[in-house]
Design an enzyme around this catalytic site. Sequence first.
Site: not given
Length: 364
Positions: A232, A259, A256, A287, A156, A78, A165, A311, A107, A130, A25
């Site tokens: 974002k 992702r 993202h 980012d 976002t 986040p 994913r 990450r 987040s 969100y 994940y």
Amino acid sequence: MPDPVNLLEYEALARQALSGPAFDYFAAGAGAEITVRENRGAFDDLRLRPRVLVPVGRRDQSITLLGRSLPSPLVVAPIAFQRMAHPDGEVATARACASAGIVFVASTVATTGLEEIAAASAGPKWFQLYVFKDRGVTRSLVERAEAAGYEALQVTADVPVMGRREADVRNCFSLPEGLTVKNLENAGHGCMVSDGVESGPSLYTRYLFDPDLSWRDVEWLRSITRLPVLVKGVLRGDDADRAISHGAAGVVVSNHGGRQLDTVIPTVRALPEVVNAVAGRGVVLVDGGVRRGTDVLKALALGANAVQVGRPVLWGLAVAGETGVTRVLSLLREEFDNAMALCGCPTIGHITRDLIAGRVAHLQ
Ligand SMILES: Cc1cc2nc3c(=O)[nH]c(=O)nc-3n(C[C@H](O)[C@H](O)[C@H](O)COP(=O)(O)O)c2cc1C
């Protein structure tokens, strides 16, 4: 295994520390993960043109961002579900950020409540939002973040639906037993589980997040909060311009972490166009794939005001909790300091576009 000497080496250690589905994940990108690879590759492909014989004995990487002085141009992106990486989760990350003076972005779908994070760490904090179909739920998140002392919002914009994913699809990923989407528990949306076909995050997004979010909602957000709002997930100059004209204080150039939609442009390649479009009317963060001090320097040379790291922070958290995050952040700061010295840049103001070899225009 010896202590990692760079951020990339944390990933292998984290893989050992995490369950298969949790690692998947965190690591996963959308589709064939081409954008995940290219986010990094695009930084690697840039070449530097250092200045020599500039006195660099005293170096200062501090910046001012949204009116606050910060000791370095790093922000922790986040990231959802941090208690799946370590029992101390978001609190550990926020504390490591606070010790380093680095902004922590909480987040919406954290596994620790935003108030608990705020109470546990005194450093600068922003809240990632969100937007839920239910604007009452959304408004309440904004009000709670403001009341708890968060200093900015990142809304976002790149998740009208969840990216595919494949690792999560394969694993039918659900939040492990005992973990919830803490901020939404009171609204009855704490649970994030797969139905055996679709992953938990994908289902959650489909039922609850607003796929019809538009620029008008940026204005709405501006009208309900005094916090600066950053958009974002911007990858184009014209969208950056729209963000500013709808009242945003800036944008985060982001895909993202690869992702959402695979094969979108790597962020450092999208950056110059966005910087040109914003033209100093707001802040620009970037980012995606930032792993080295030279990446930070390259992003700043191309006009970013600060960079976000995703990450690697999780990998540090998984390996050693707060200490691991502290180590990851200080490694990146040390590397950036080293890159500044070796490029002839005693201060952030010395980091200019001419440090990048070749025509920057070809990046756009
Ligand atoms: C595991 C994971 C969870 C994430 N959760 C969120 C989130 O909740 N909200 C959000 O806006 N972005 C989220 N992101 C995206 C990050 O904020 C950031 O854009 C991305 O990780 C940067 O790329 P990097 O991981 O290569 O540094 C997440 C990324 C990862 C890897």
